[in-house]
Design an enzyme around this catalytic site. Sequence first.
Site, PDB file in Angstrom:
ATOM      1  N   TYR A 122      -2.456  -0.382   9.995  1.00  0.00           N
ATOM      2  CA  TYR A 122      -2.646  -0.909   8.637  1.00  0.00           C
ATOM      3  C   TYR A 122      -1.355  -0.745   7.833  1.00  0.00           C
ATOM      4  CZ  TYR A 122      -4.024  -1.033   3.740  1.00  0.00           C
ATOM      5  OH  TYR A 122      -4.083  -1.316   2.395  1.00  0.00           O
ATOM      6  N   SER A 127       0.830  -1.206   0.000  1.00  0.00           N
ATOM      7  CA  SER A 127       0.000   0.000   0.000  1.00  0.00           C
ATOM      8  C   SER A 127       0.858   1.248   0.000  1.00  0.00           C
ATOM      9  CB  SER A 127      -0.898   0.002   1.239  1.00  0.00           C
ATOM     10  OG  SER A 127      -1.515   1.253   1.431  1.00  0.00           O
TER      11      SER A 127
END
Length: 335
Positions: free
Chosen positions: A152, A127
């Site tokens: 995350y 990501s």
Amino acid sequence: MKILVTGTAGFIGSHLAHRLLDRGDDVIGVDNVNDYYDPTLKEARLERLTCKPGFTEVRKDVADRAAMEALFREHKPERVVHLAAQAGVRYSLENPHAYIDANLVGFTNILEGCRHNDVKHLVYASSSSVYGANETMPFSIHDNVDHPLSLYAASKKANELMAHTYSHLYNMPTTGLRFFTVYGPWGRPDMALFIFTKKILAGEPIDVFNHGHHRRDFTYIDDIVEGVIRTLDSVATPNPQWSGEKPDPGTSKAPYRLYNIGSNNPVELSRFIEIIEERVGKKAEKNLLPLQPGDVPATYANVDDLIDDVGYKPSTTVEEGIANFVDWYRDFYKI
């Protein structure tokens, strides 16, 4: 080829599975169809896949070690694209254990499955969040990324480190893809485009964080899928120029690669909303709010390595991509 794709009820996974099936690959699709967001949308994505020849649905959780061991033994995939994960920055502030289970335990199970079943290439979703506190733009895979701002992001950075270990120890080719704000038809209901479109059409106010000054490298789903397929077909190799004296974070002496997949054209959130308004035909009522914990003010992808290694650069304009999404949304929800 026989390709295992995890997360096939998800946004990116369902689009990728369609493309692989259309070119003649067999796809084993794994998803636990959890309720992080509306399972009805996930079931609708799967329904479009299960009717296509060459698709095998496996409804299992990647965090289930025994299930993953049995899956790899039974199907013997040649290559793997691992997209299943617990997504969302803000959700990670409230539910940290979900990220450990899905993103760390689940990824370990995939790595072990690849290691013990002679998988020729593992491609996995990282990501843009891994860039965290970095401020040098555009973000480069050759930059150090040791300051994540959410669990995350930390879990995705951990995936890259875990993959490198397996590439080094077992000569297992792995490629990590840092996705930049993916959007488009069949997208996730927890993402800004979906939320804004839904609320503007309903005449409800929208929450606009950082007073609309966020800048995001919004990347259309078709561009993401094309990048995934090109990197999947280009098996990771060692970098013979890599040096431990000046270690390059984006490559290795092991068969390990990282790539950014982003539009390379950041757009301010306020402009993004304007384009939605133009396509929907209604003005938004905005609730302007400060920057949220865990969020980064801007993302901007350097995609030079993607261009150099696989000959691809995302090209869909945000105007075209938003138009496609709004048309899909009206059709799917009969608005």
